[in-house]
Design an enzyme around this catalytic site. Structure first.
Site, mmCIF file in Angstrom:
data_model
loop_
_atom_site.group_PDB
_atom_site.id
_atom_site.type_symbol
_atom_site.label_atom_id
_atom_site.label_comp_id
_atom_site.label_asym_id
_atom_site.label_seq_id
_atom_site.Cartn_x
_atom_site.Cartn_y
_atom_site.Cartn_z
ATOM 1 N N HIS A 72 -27.750 -14.718 -6.955
ATOM 2 C CA HIS A 72 -27.957 -13.451 -6.724
ATOM 3 C C HIS A 72 -28.245 -11.757 -7.677
ATOM 4 O O HIS A 72 -26.956 -11.602 -7.801
ATOM 5 C CB HIS A 72 -27.391 -12.425 -5.064
ATOM 6 N N TYR A 200 -27.086 -4.138 2.714
ATOM 7 C CA TYR A 200 -25.883 -2.996 3.282
ATOM 8 C C TYR A 200 -26.809 -2.252 3.507
ATOM 9 O O TYR A 200 -27.530 -1.591 3.505
ATOM 10 C CB TYR A 200 -24.852 -2.777 1.800
ATOM 11 N N PRO A 292 -14.085 -5.186 2.868
ATOM 12 C CA PRO A 292 -14.723 -6.045 2.060
ATOM 13 C C PRO A 292 -15.979 -5.968 1.510
ATOM 14 O O PRO A 292 -16.807 -6.601 0.886
ATOM 15 C CB PRO A 292 -14.691 -7.102 3.116
ATOM 16 N N LYS A 296 -14.344 -7.848 -3.608
ATOM 17 C CA LYS A 296 -14.022 -7.926 -4.566
ATOM 18 C C LYS A 296 -12.941 -8.900 -4.109
ATOM 19 O O LYS A 296 -11.790 -9.043 -4.866
ATOM 20 C CB LYS A 296 -13.284 -6.503 -4.041
ATOM 21 N N TYR A 384 -20.159 -4.538 -9.217
ATOM 22 C CA TYR A 384 -20.208 -5.022 -8.525
ATOM 23 C C TYR A 384 -20.314 -6.339 -8.610
ATOM 24 O O TYR A 384 -20.117 -7.661 -8.416
ATOM 25 C CB TYR A 384 -22.010 -5.204 -7.211
HETATM 26 P P1 FAS Z 1 -5.153 -16.770 1.396
HETATM 27 O O1 FAS Z 1 -4.597 -14.996 2.028
HETATM 28 O O2 FAS Z 1 -6.639 -16.507 1.420
HETATM 29 O O3 FAS Z 1 -4.159 -17.639 1.358
HETATM 30 C C1 FAS Z 1 -3.368 -17.399 1.558
HETATM 31 C C2 FAS Z 1 -2.306 -19.299 2.309
HETATM 32 O O4 FAS Z 1 -1.047 -18.941 1.759
HETATM 33 C C3 FAS Z 1 -2.841 -18.874 3.508
HETATM 34 O O5 FAS Z 1 -3.186 -20.262 3.587
HETATM 35 C C4 FAS Z 1 -1.532 -19.113 4.563
HETATM 36 O O6 FAS Z 1 -1.771 -19.889 5.978
HETATM 37 C C5 FAS Z 1 -0.469 -19.119 3.015
HETATM 38 N N1 FAS Z 1 1.044 -18.719 3.729
HETATM 39 C C6 FAS Z 1 1.270 -17.447 4.218
HETATM 40 N N2 FAS Z 1 2.306 -17.450 4.223
HETATM 41 C C7 FAS Z 1 2.901 -18.448 3.813
HETATM 42 C C8 FAS Z 1 4.180 -19.330 3.705
HETATM 43 N N3 FAS Z 1 5.390 -18.176 4.067
HETATM 44 N N4 FAS Z 1 4.983 -20.763 3.759
HETATM 45 C C9 FAS Z 1 3.522 -20.797 2.831
HETATM 46 N N5 FAS Z 1 2.080 -20.638 3.540
HETATM 47 C C10 FAS Z 1 1.961 -19.410 3.910
HETATM 48 N N6 FAS Z 1 -12.858 -10.901 0.692
HETATM 49 C C11 FAS Z 1 -14.506 -10.927 0.240
HETATM 50 O O7 FAS Z 1 -14.764 -10.919 -1.069
HETATM 51 N N7 FAS Z 1 -15.335 -10.943 0.857
HETATM 52 C C12 FAS Z 1 -15.229 -11.167 2.614
HETATM 53 O O8 FAS Z 1 -16.162 -11.082 2.607
HETATM 54 C C13 FAS Z 1 -13.793 -11.433 3.096
HETATM 55 N N8 FAS Z 1 -13.178 -11.213 4.512
HETATM 56 C C14 FAS Z 1 -12.046 -11.404 4.776
HETATM 57 C C15 FAS Z 1 -11.348 -11.697 6.432
HETATM 58 C C16 FAS Z 1 -10.684 -11.686 6.395
HETATM 59 C C17 FAS Z 1 -10.346 -11.602 7.673
HETATM 60 C C18 FAS Z 1 -9.530 -11.905 5.808
HETATM 61 C C19 FAS Z 1 -7.346 -11.401 6.219
HETATM 62 C C20 FAS Z 1 -9.624 -11.819 4.164
HETATM 63 C C21 FAS Z 1 -11.047 -11.484 3.411
HETATM 64 N N9 FAS Z 1 -11.415 -11.318 2.592
HETATM 65 C C22 FAS Z 1 -12.848 -11.540 1.385
HETATM 66 C C23 FAS Z 1 -10.394 -11.129 1.495
HETATM 67 C C24 FAS Z 1 -9.988 -12.977 1.006
HETATM 68 O O9 FAS Z 1 -11.409 -13.497 0.566
HETATM 69 C C25 FAS Z 1 -8.825 -13.003 -0.143
HETATM 70 O O10 FAS Z 1 -9.392 -12.135 -0.742
HETATM 71 C C26 FAS Z 1 -8.757 -13.903 -0.216
HETATM 72 O O11 FAS Z 1 -8.410 -14.857 0.603
HETATM 73 C C27 FAS Z 1 -7.720 -13.849 -1.400
HETATM 74 O O12 FAS Z 1 -6.763 -15.546 -1.470
HETATM 75 P P2 FAS Z 1 -5.767 -16.137 -1.385
HETATM 76 O O13 FAS Z 1 -4.630 -15.140 -2.705
HETATM 77 O O14 FAS Z 1 -5.531 -17.062 -1.644
HETATM 78 O O15 FAS Z 1 -4.779 -15.510 0.216
HETATM 79 C C1 PHB Z 2 -20.071 -12.281 2.621
HETATM 80 O O1 PHB Z 2 -21.108 -12.584 2.547
HETATM 81 O O2 PHB Z 2 -19.070 -12.678 3.634
HETATM 82 C C2 PHB Z 2 -20.096 -10.966 2.376
HETATM 83 C C3 PHB Z 2 -20.906 -10.118 1.369
HETATM 84 C C4 PHB Z 2 -20.588 -9.308 0.902
HETATM 85 C C5 PHB Z 2 -19.483 -8.248 1.275
HETATM 86 C C6 PHB Z 2 -18.427 -9.089 2.258
HETATM 87 C C7 PHB Z 2 -18.861 -10.126 3.551
HETATM 88 O O3 PHB Z 2 -19.167 -7.053 0.200
#
Ligand code: FAS
Ligand code: PHB
Length: 389
Positions: A72, A200, A292, A296, A384
Protein backbone atom coordinates in the site's frame (compact mmCIF):
# COMPACT_ATOMS: atom_id res chain seq x y z
CA UNK A 1 15.75 -30.10 29.34
CA UNK A 2 18.41 -27.53 28.44
CA UNK A 3 18.42 -24.84 25.73
CA UNK A 4 20.31 -21.63 25.02
CA UNK A 5 17.23 -19.35 24.98
CA UNK A 6 13.90 -20.15 26.65
CA UNK A 7 11.17 -18.16 24.88
CA UNK A 8 7.94 -17.66 26.82
CA UNK A 9 5.08 -16.98 24.40
CA UNK A 10 4.30 -18.42 20.96
CA UNK A 11 2.85 -15.28 19.39
CA UNK A 12 4.62 -13.31 16.63
CA UNK A 13 7.36 -12.00 18.95
CA UNK A 14 8.36 -15.38 20.34
CA UNK A 15 8.09 -17.20 17.01
CA UNK A 16 10.03 -14.59 15.03
CA UNK A 17 12.77 -14.51 17.67
CA UNK A 18 12.94 -18.30 17.69
CA UNK A 19 13.17 -18.48 13.90
CA UNK A 20 15.88 -15.81 13.62
CA UNK A 21 17.93 -17.45 16.40
CA UNK A 22 17.58 -20.82 14.67
CA UNK A 23 18.92 -19.31 11.44
CA UNK A 24 22.03 -18.35 13.43
CA UNK A 25 22.39 -21.81 14.94
CA UNK A 26 21.13 -20.74 18.37
CA UNK A 27 18.82 -23.22 20.10
CA UNK A 28 15.56 -21.96 21.60
CA UNK A 29 12.46 -23.63 23.02
CA UNK A 30 9.08 -21.84 22.81
CA UNK A 31 6.59 -22.25 25.66
CA UNK A 32 3.01 -21.37 24.62
CA UNK A 33 0.01 -21.35 26.96
CA UNK A 34 -2.56 -22.09 24.25
CA UNK A 35 -2.77 -24.41 21.26
CA UNK A 36 -1.43 -23.44 17.83
CA UNK A 37 -4.99 -23.18 16.46
CA UNK A 38 -6.08 -20.93 19.32
CA UNK A 39 -3.17 -18.57 18.66
CA UNK A 40 -3.97 -18.56 14.94
CA UNK A 41 -7.62 -17.84 15.69
CA UNK A 42 -6.85 -14.43 17.15
CA UNK A 43 -7.48 -11.70 14.54
CA UNK A 44 -5.16 -8.78 15.16
CA UNK A 45 -2.80 -6.62 13.13
CA UNK A 46 -2.97 -6.17 9.39
CA UNK A 47 -0.26 -3.70 8.36
CA UNK A 48 3.46 -4.58 8.17
CA UNK A 49 6.28 -2.05 8.10
CA UNK A 50 9.20 -2.71 5.75
CA UNK A 51 11.41 -3.46 8.77
CA UNK A 52 9.20 -6.40 9.67
CA UNK A 53 9.06 -7.55 6.04
CA UNK A 54 12.88 -7.57 5.92
CA UNK A 55 13.08 -9.51 9.19
CA UNK A 56 10.64 -12.10 7.84
CA UNK A 57 12.81 -12.38 4.71
CA UNK A 58 15.90 -12.85 6.94
CA UNK A 59 13.97 -15.50 8.87
CA UNK A 60 13.21 -17.30 5.60
CA UNK A 61 9.43 -17.05 6.01
CA UNK A 62 8.45 -14.30 3.54
CA UNK A 63 7.50 -16.34 0.44
CA UNK A 64 3.73 -16.34 1.06
CA UNK A 65 3.89 -12.73 2.24
CA UNK A 66 5.38 -11.70 -1.11
CA UNK A 67 2.89 -13.86 -3.00
CA UNK A 68 -0.26 -12.82 -1.13
CA UNK A 69 0.54 -9.54 0.65
CA UNK A 70 -0.45 -6.21 -0.92
CA UNK A 71 1.84 -3.18 -0.93
CA UNK A 72 0.00 0.00 0.00
CA UNK A 73 1.57 3.26 -1.19
CA UNK A 74 -0.77 5.46 0.83
CA UNK A 75 -3.89 5.81 2.94
CA UNK A 76 -7.07 7.88 2.81
CA UNK A 77 -8.19 10.11 5.67
CA UNK A 78 -11.75 11.48 5.85
CA UNK A 79 -13.34 14.03 8.18
CA UNK A 80 -16.16 16.62 8.06
CA UNK A 81 -17.06 15.71 4.47
CA UNK A 82 -13.43 16.21 3.40
CA UNK A 83 -11.12 13.45 2.25
CA UNK A 84 -7.44 13.41 1.37
CA UNK A 85 -4.68 10.91 0.77
CA UNK A 86 -1.24 10.65 2.31
CA UNK A 87 1.13 9.19 -0.29
CA UNK A 88 3.75 7.17 1.58
CA UNK A 89 5.78 6.43 -1.56
CA UNK A 90 5.93 10.10 -2.59
CA UNK A 91 6.80 11.26 0.94
CA UNK A 92 9.27 8.55 1.98
CA UNK A 93 10.03 6.31 -1.03
CA UNK A 94 8.61 3.46 1.02
CA UNK A 95 5.29 1.72 1.59
CA UNK A 96 3.60 -0.77 3.94
CA UNK A 97 2.38 -4.30 3.23
CA UNK A 98 -1.11 -5.47 4.12
CA UNK A 99 -0.84 -9.10 5.30
CA UNK A 100 -2.61 -10.30 8.43
CA UNK A 101 -0.76 -11.06 11.66
CA UNK A 102 -2.56 -14.41 11.61
CA UNK A 103 -0.76 -15.27 8.35
CA UNK A 104 2.61 -14.10 9.70
CA UNK A 105 2.09 -16.31 12.74
CA UNK A 106 1.01 -19.24 10.57
CA UNK A 107 4.12 -18.89 8.39
CA UNK A 108 6.33 -18.82 11.49
CA UNK A 109 4.66 -21.89 13.02
CA UNK A 110 4.98 -23.79 9.74
CA UNK A 111 8.69 -22.92 9.51
CA UNK A 112 9.25 -23.91 13.14
CA UNK A 113 7.54 -27.26 12.63
CA UNK A 114 9.39 -27.92 9.36
CA UNK A 115 12.72 -27.33 11.13
CA UNK A 116 11.69 -29.71 13.93
CA UNK A 117 12.11 -26.98 16.54
CA UNK A 118 10.64 -27.56 20.00
CA UNK A 119 7.41 -25.79 20.94
CA UNK A 120 5.62 -26.77 24.15
CA UNK A 121 1.89 -26.02 23.77
CA UNK A 122 -0.75 -25.75 26.48
CA UNK A 123 1.80 -25.10 29.20
CA UNK A 124 0.58 -23.90 32.60
CA UNK A 125 2.07 -22.22 35.65
CA UNK A 126 5.18 -20.94 33.90
CA UNK A 127 7.62 -19.60 36.50
CA UNK A 128 10.90 -17.81 35.83
CA UNK A 129 13.74 -18.66 38.23
CA UNK A 130 17.19 -17.13 38.72
CA UNK A 131 16.80 -14.48 36.01
CA UNK A 132 19.30 -12.37 37.96
CA UNK A 133 21.85 -15.19 38.09
CA UNK A 134 24.11 -16.81 35.49
CA UNK A 135 21.99 -19.98 35.58
CA UNK A 136 18.37 -19.06 34.95
CA UNK A 137 15.69 -21.66 34.40
CA UNK A 138 11.96 -21.91 33.77
CA UNK A 139 9.52 -24.38 35.30
CA UNK A 140 6.05 -25.15 33.97
CA UNK A 141 3.34 -27.77 33.94
CA UNK A 142 2.43 -29.73 30.81
CA UNK A 143 0.16 -32.76 30.74
CA UNK A 144 -0.03 -32.56 34.53
CA UNK A 145 3.73 -32.99 35.02
CA UNK A 146 6.14 -30.29 36.27
CA UNK A 147 8.97 -29.67 33.83
CA UNK A 148 12.13 -27.57 33.89
CA UNK A 149 14.20 -25.87 31.19
CA UNK A 150 17.70 -24.72 32.08
CA UNK A 151 18.94 -21.97 29.77
CA UNK A 152 21.38 -19.12 29.25
CA UNK A 153 18.71 -16.49 28.59
CA UNK A 154 14.93 -16.06 28.87
CA UNK A 155 12.91 -14.03 26.34
CA UNK A 156 9.60 -12.82 27.78
CA UNK A 157 7.38 -12.73 24.68
CA UNK A 158 4.15 -13.56 26.50
CA UNK A 159 2.12 -10.44 25.81
CA UNK A 160 0.48 -7.92 28.11
CA UNK A 161 -1.11 -10.53 30.38
CA UNK A 162 1.90 -12.84 30.56
CA UNK A 163 4.14 -13.65 33.53
CA UNK A 164 7.45 -12.24 32.29
CA UNK A 165 7.00 -8.51 33.02
CA UNK A 166 5.67 -9.31 36.49
CA UNK A 167 8.71 -11.51 37.15
CA UNK A 168 10.83 -8.35 37.29
CA UNK A 169 10.74 -7.11 40.92
CA UNK A 170 8.16 -4.32 41.18
CA UNK A 171 10.64 -1.88 42.74
CA UNK A 172 12.83 -2.20 39.67
CA UNK A 173 10.00 -1.49 37.19
CA UNK A 174 8.78 1.93 36.00
CA UNK A 175 5.41 1.66 34.28
CA UNK A 176 3.67 4.30 32.15
CA UNK A 177 0.03 3.88 31.14
CA UNK A 178 -2.82 5.74 29.49
CA UNK A 179 -6.21 4.02 29.12
CA UNK A 180 -8.45 5.48 26.40
CA UNK A 181 -12.17 6.05 27.15
CA UNK A 182 -13.33 3.86 24.26
CA UNK A 183 -12.59 0.57 22.48
CA UNK A 184 -12.54 -0.73 18.92
CA UNK A 185 -15.28 -3.04 17.73
CA UNK A 186 -13.73 -5.01 14.87
CA UNK A 187 -15.39 -7.24 12.27
CA UNK A 188 -13.87 -9.60 9.72
CA UNK A 189 -16.09 -10.37 6.71
CA UNK A 190 -15.70 -12.37 3.49
CA UNK A 191 -16.58 -9.32 1.40
CA UNK A 192 -14.52 -7.27 -1.08
CA UNK A 193 -12.81 -4.26 0.54
CA UNK A 194 -14.65 -0.96 0.11
CA UNK A 195 -11.48 0.71 -1.26
CA UNK A 196 -8.03 -0.22 -2.56
CA UNK A 197 -6.37 1.47 0.41
CA UNK A 198 -7.20 1.91 4.09
CA UNK A 199 -9.67 4.62 5.06
CA UNK A 200 -9.26 6.31 8.46
CA UNK A 201 -12.42 8.27 9.32
CA UNK A 202 -13.02 10.89 12.02
CA UNK A 203 -16.81 11.38 12.07
CA UNK A 204 -18.97 13.22 14.59
CA UNK A 205 -20.26 9.77 15.63
CA UNK A 206 -16.74 8.51 16.27
CA UNK A 207 -13.78 6.84 14.58
CA UNK A 208 -14.06 4.23 11.85
CA UNK A 209 -11.41 2.30 9.90
CA UNK A 210 -11.83 0.39 6.65
CA UNK A 211 -9.05 -2.17 6.19
CA UNK A 212 -8.64 -5.53 4.54
CA UNK A 213 -6.68 -8.79 4.47
CA UNK A 214 -7.03 -9.52 0.71
CA UNK A 215 -9.43 -8.91 -2.20
CA UNK A 216 -12.06 -11.15 -0.59
CA UNK A 217 -11.56 -10.49 3.12
CA UNK A 218 -12.30 -7.14 4.74
CA UNK A 219 -11.54 -5.82 8.21
CA UNK A 220 -13.57 -2.93 9.63
CA UNK A 221 -13.49 -1.14 12.99
CA UNK A 222 -15.66 1.41 14.72
CA UNK A 223 -14.90 3.21 17.97
CA UNK A 224 -17.32 2.07 20.69
CA UNK A 225 -17.89 2.87 24.40
CA UNK A 226 -15.71 0.85 26.78
CA UNK A 227 -18.90 -0.49 28.35
CA UNK A 228 -20.10 -2.13 25.11
CA UNK A 229 -20.03 -5.91 24.85
CA UNK A 230 -19.64 -7.66 21.51
CA UNK A 231 -23.00 -9.39 22.03
CA UNK A 232 -24.60 -5.93 22.09
CA UNK A 233 -23.74 -5.56 18.40
CA UNK A 234 -25.55 -7.48 15.67
CA UNK A 235 -23.86 -7.52 12.27
CA UNK A 236 -26.67 -5.34 10.93
CA UNK A 237 -26.13 -2.78 13.68
CA UNK A 238 -22.41 -2.74 12.97
CA UNK A 239 -22.82 -2.19 9.21
CA UNK A 240 -25.42 0.53 9.75
CA UNK A 241 -23.15 2.40 12.19
CA UNK A 242 -20.09 2.01 9.98
CA UNK A 243 -22.01 3.49 7.02
CA UNK A 244 -23.06 6.48 9.16
CA UNK A 245 -19.40 7.23 9.84
CA UNK A 246 -18.24 7.06 6.20
CA UNK A 247 -18.69 9.55 3.34
CA UNK A 248 -21.93 8.75 1.43
CA UNK A 249 -20.10 7.73 -1.75
CA UNK A 250 -18.08 5.21 0.29
CA UNK A 251 -21.03 3.99 2.35
CA UNK A 252 -23.07 3.43 -0.83
CA UNK A 253 -20.50 1.04 -2.26
CA UNK A 254 -19.83 -0.85 0.99
CA UNK A 255 -20.48 -4.57 0.50
CA UNK A 256 -21.77 -6.05 3.75
CA UNK A 257 -22.00 -9.67 4.80
CA UNK A 258 -21.96 -11.96 7.83
CA UNK A 259 -19.08 -11.49 10.28
CA UNK A 260 -16.66 -14.40 10.54
CA UNK A 261 -15.02 -12.72 13.53
CA UNK A 262 -16.23 -9.92 15.76
CA UNK A 263 -14.47 -8.60 18.86
CA UNK A 264 -13.91 -5.51 20.99
CA UNK A 265 -10.34 -4.46 21.81
CA UNK A 266 -9.64 -2.03 24.65
CA UNK A 267 -7.23 0.80 23.82
CA UNK A 268 -4.29 1.65 25.99
CA UNK A 269 -0.78 3.07 25.78
CA UNK A 270 1.63 1.25 28.07
CA UNK A 271 5.37 0.94 28.51
CA UNK A 272 7.42 -0.79 31.20
CA UNK A 273 11.06 0.12 31.79
CA UNK A 274 13.58 -1.42 31.77
CA UNK A 275 13.00 -4.29 29.32
CA UNK A 276 15.76 -6.37 30.86
CA UNK A 277 16.44 -7.87 34.26
CA UNK A 278 19.58 -9.96 34.43
CA UNK A 279 19.14 -12.68 31.81
CA UNK A 280 15.43 -11.98 31.23
CA UNK A 281 14.56 -9.79 28.22
CA UNK A 282 11.04 -8.52 27.46
CA UNK A 283 9.83 -8.32 23.85
CA UNK A 284 6.65 -7.02 22.23
CA UNK A 285 3.37 -6.69 24.11
CA UNK A 286 5.01 -8.09 27.26
CA UNK A 287 6.74 -4.70 27.52
CA UNK A 288 4.52 -2.21 25.68
CA UNK A 289 1.09 -1.67 24.20
CA UNK A 290 -0.13 0.94 21.73
CA UNK A 291 -3.66 1.85 20.59
CA UNK A 292 -3.95 0.12 17.16
CA UNK A 293 -4.67 3.42 15.35
CA UNK A 294 -1.14 3.71 13.99
CA UNK A 295 -0.75 -0.04 13.25
CA UNK A 296 2.36 -0.12 15.46
CA UNK A 297 1.72 -3.01 17.87
CA UNK A 298 3.05 -5.89 15.82
CA UNK A 299 5.63 -3.68 14.12
CA UNK A 300 7.13 -2.49 17.40
CA UNK A 301 7.30 -6.08 18.62
CA UNK A 302 9.34 -6.75 15.46
CA UNK A 303 11.89 -4.05 16.21
CA UNK A 304 12.35 -5.44 19.73
CA UNK A 305 13.00 -8.86 18.20
CA UNK A 306 15.49 -7.32 15.78
CA UNK A 307 17.54 -5.77 18.58
CA UNK A 308 17.38 -8.83 20.86
CA UNK A 309 18.17 -11.41 18.19
CA UNK A 310 21.22 -9.49 16.99
CA UNK A 311 22.41 -8.97 20.58
CA UNK A 312 22.12 -12.68 21.40
CA UNK A 313 23.82 -13.65 18.13
CA UNK A 314 26.69 -11.26 18.95
CA UNK A 315 27.00 -12.84 22.40
CA UNK A 316 27.14 -16.38 21.07
CA UNK A 317 29.44 -15.44 18.18
CA UNK A 318 31.98 -13.37 20.12
CA UNK A 319 31.12 -13.47 23.83
CA UNK A 320 30.51 -9.73 23.71
CA UNK A 321 27.72 -8.55 26.02
CA UNK A 322 27.59 -5.08 24.45
CA UNK A 323 24.41 -5.82 22.51
CA UNK A 324 22.51 -7.39 25.38
CA UNK A 325 23.62 -4.58 27.71
CA UNK A 326 22.30 -2.00 25.19
CA UNK A 327 19.07 -3.87 24.36
CA UNK A 328 16.64 -2.17 26.71
CA UNK A 329 17.77 1.39 25.99
CA UNK A 330 17.95 0.78 22.21
CA UNK A 331 14.49 -0.87 22.07
CA UNK A 332 12.87 1.78 24.27
CA UNK A 333 14.21 4.65 22.13
CA UNK A 334 12.17 3.36 19.15
CA UNK A 335 9.22 2.20 21.28
CA UNK A 336 8.60 5.67 22.71
CA UNK A 337 8.50 7.17 19.21
CA UNK A 338 5.89 4.57 18.20
CA UNK A 339 3.97 5.30 21.41
CA UNK A 340 3.95 9.00 20.55
CA UNK A 341 2.72 8.48 17.00
CA UNK A 342 0.00 6.04 18.12
CA UNK A 343 -1.14 8.41 20.88
CA UNK A 344 -1.12 11.44 18.55
CA UNK A 345 -3.00 9.66 15.72
CA UNK A 346 -5.53 8.27 18.20
CA UNK A 347 -6.13 11.77 19.57
CA UNK A 348 -6.56 13.08 16.04
CA UNK A 349 -9.08 10.48 14.85
CA UNK A 350 -11.32 9.61 17.81
CA UNK A 351 -14.13 11.51 19.55
CA UNK A 352 -13.57 11.72 23.30
CA UNK A 353 -16.49 11.80 25.77
CA UNK A 354 -15.16 14.94 27.48
CA UNK A 355 -14.28 16.77 24.26
CA UNK A 356 -15.35 20.44 24.18
CA UNK A 357 -16.47 22.22 20.96
CA UNK A 358 -13.07 23.91 21.02
CA UNK A 359 -11.34 20.51 21.17
CA UNK A 360 -13.34 19.40 18.12
CA UNK A 361 -12.23 22.54 16.30
CA UNK A 362 -8.61 21.79 17.18
CA UNK A 363 -8.98 18.28 15.76
CA UNK A 364 -10.41 19.68 12.54
CA UNK A 365 -7.58 22.22 12.32
CA UNK A 366 -5.01 19.48 12.92
CA UNK A 367 -6.59 17.37 10.18
CA UNK A 368 -6.70 20.39 7.89
CA UNK A 369 -3.00 20.99 8.50
CA UNK A 370 -2.25 17.34 7.69
CA UNK A 371 -4.31 17.71 4.50
CA UNK A 372 -2.53 20.88 3.36
CA UNK A 373 1.03 20.60 4.66
CA UNK A 374 3.64 18.55 2.81
CA UNK A 375 5.83 18.71 5.92
CA UNK A 376 3.07 17.25 8.11
CA UNK A 377 2.28 14.59 5.51
CA UNK A 378 5.99 13.68 5.42
CA UNK A 379 6.09 13.37 9.20
CA UNK A 380 2.94 11.23 9.19
CA UNK A 381 4.24 9.00 6.39
CA UNK A 382 7.67 8.52 8.03
CA UNK A 383 5.97 7.27 11.19
CA UNK A 384 3.37 5.15 9.42
CA UNK A 385 5.80 3.26 7.14
CA UNK A 386 8.09 2.77 10.13
CA UNK A 387 10.98 4.69 11.64
CA UNK A 388 14.42 3.15 11.09
CA UNK A 389 15.58 0.35 13.39
P1 FAS B 1 0.94 -11.69 21.77
O1 FAS B 1 0.00 -11.26 22.86
O2 FAS B 1 0.47 -11.69 20.35
O3 FAS B 1 1.48 -13.16 22.04
C1 FAS B 1 1.82 -13.56 23.35
C2 FAS B 1 1.67 -15.08 23.40
O4 FAS B 1 2.09 -15.50 24.70
C3 FAS B 1 0.23 -15.52 23.21
O5 FAS B 1 0.17 -16.53 22.24
C4 FAS B 1 -0.17 -16.04 24.60
O6 FAS B 1 -1.06 -17.14 24.51
C5 FAS B 1 1.16 -16.46 25.19
N1 FAS B 1 1.21 -16.43 26.65
C6 FAS B 1 0.68 -15.51 27.49
N2 FAS B 1 0.98 -15.81 28.75
C7 FAS B 1 1.73 -16.95 28.73
C8 FAS B 1 2.35 -17.75 29.72
N3 FAS B 1 2.23 -17.44 31.01
N4 FAS B 1 3.03 -18.85 29.32
C9 FAS B 1 3.15 -19.17 28.01
N5 FAS B 1 2.58 -18.43 27.01
C10 FAS B 1 1.89 -17.35 27.39
N6 FAS B 1 -1.63 -4.41 16.47
C11 FAS B 1 -1.71 -3.78 15.28
O7 FAS B 1 -0.65 -3.37 14.76
N7 FAS B 1 -2.93 -3.63 14.64
C12 FAS B 1 -4.10 -4.11 15.19
O8 FAS B 1 -5.17 -3.96 14.62
C13 FAS B 1 -4.07 -4.79 16.42
N8 FAS B 1 -5.20 -5.29 16.99
C14 FAS B 1 -5.12 -5.92 18.22
C15 FAS B 1 -6.27 -6.46 18.85
C16 FAS B 1 -6.18 -7.08 20.11
C17 FAS B 1 -7.42 -7.66 20.77
C18 FAS B 1 -4.94 -7.18 20.77
C19 FAS B 1 -4.83 -7.80 22.14
C20 FAS B 1 -3.80 -6.65 20.15
C21 FAS B 1 -3.88 -6.03 18.88
N9 FAS B 1 -2.75 -5.53 18.22
C22 FAS B 1 -2.79 -4.90 17.04
C23 FAS B 1 -1.47 -5.66 18.81
C24 FAS B 1 -0.97 -7.06 18.50
O9 FAS B 1 -0.91 -7.24 17.12
C25 FAS B 1 0.34 -7.22 19.22
O10 FAS B 1 1.18 -6.09 19.02
C26 FAS B 1 1.07 -8.48 18.82
O11 FAS B 1 0.20 -9.55 18.98
C27 FAS B 1 2.31 -8.56 19.70
O12 FAS B 1 2.80 -9.84 19.59
P2 FAS B 1 3.44 -10.57 20.88
O13 FAS B 1 4.37 -9.64 21.54
O14 FAS B 1 3.91 -11.88 20.37
O15 FAS B 1 2.23 -10.77 21.92
C1 PHB C 1 -6.07 -3.95 10.51
O1 PHB C 1 -6.16 -4.18 9.28
O2 PHB C 1 -6.39 -4.78 11.39
C2 PHB C 1 -5.56 -2.61 10.96
C3 PHB C 1 -5.02 -1.75 10.02
C4 PHB C 1 -4.55 -0.51 10.43
C5 PHB C 1 -4.64 -0.15 11.77
C6 PHB C 1 -5.19 -1.03 12.71
C7 PHB C 1 -5.66 -2.27 12.30
O3 PHB C 1 -4.21 1.07 12.16
Amino acid sequence: MRTQVAIIGGGPSGLLLGQLLHRRGIDAVVLERKTRDYVLGRIRAGVLEQGLVKLLEEAGVADRLHAEGHEHDGTLVVYNGTSFRVDFREQTGSAVVVYGQTEVTRDLYDARQAAGLRTEFEVEDVVIHGADTAAPYVTYIRDGAERRIDCDFIAGCDGFHGVSRKSIPEHLRREYEKVYPFGWLGILSETPPVADELIYANSERGFALCSMRNDHLSRYYIQCPMTDRVEDWSDEAFWAELKRRLPPEVADRLVTGPSIEKSIAPLRSFVTEPMRWGRLFLCGDAAHIVPPTGAKGLNTAASDVNYLYRALAEYYDSGSEAGIDAYSERALARIWKAERFSWWFSGLMHRFPDQSPFDVKMQAADLGFLKDSEAQKRAFAENYVGLPY
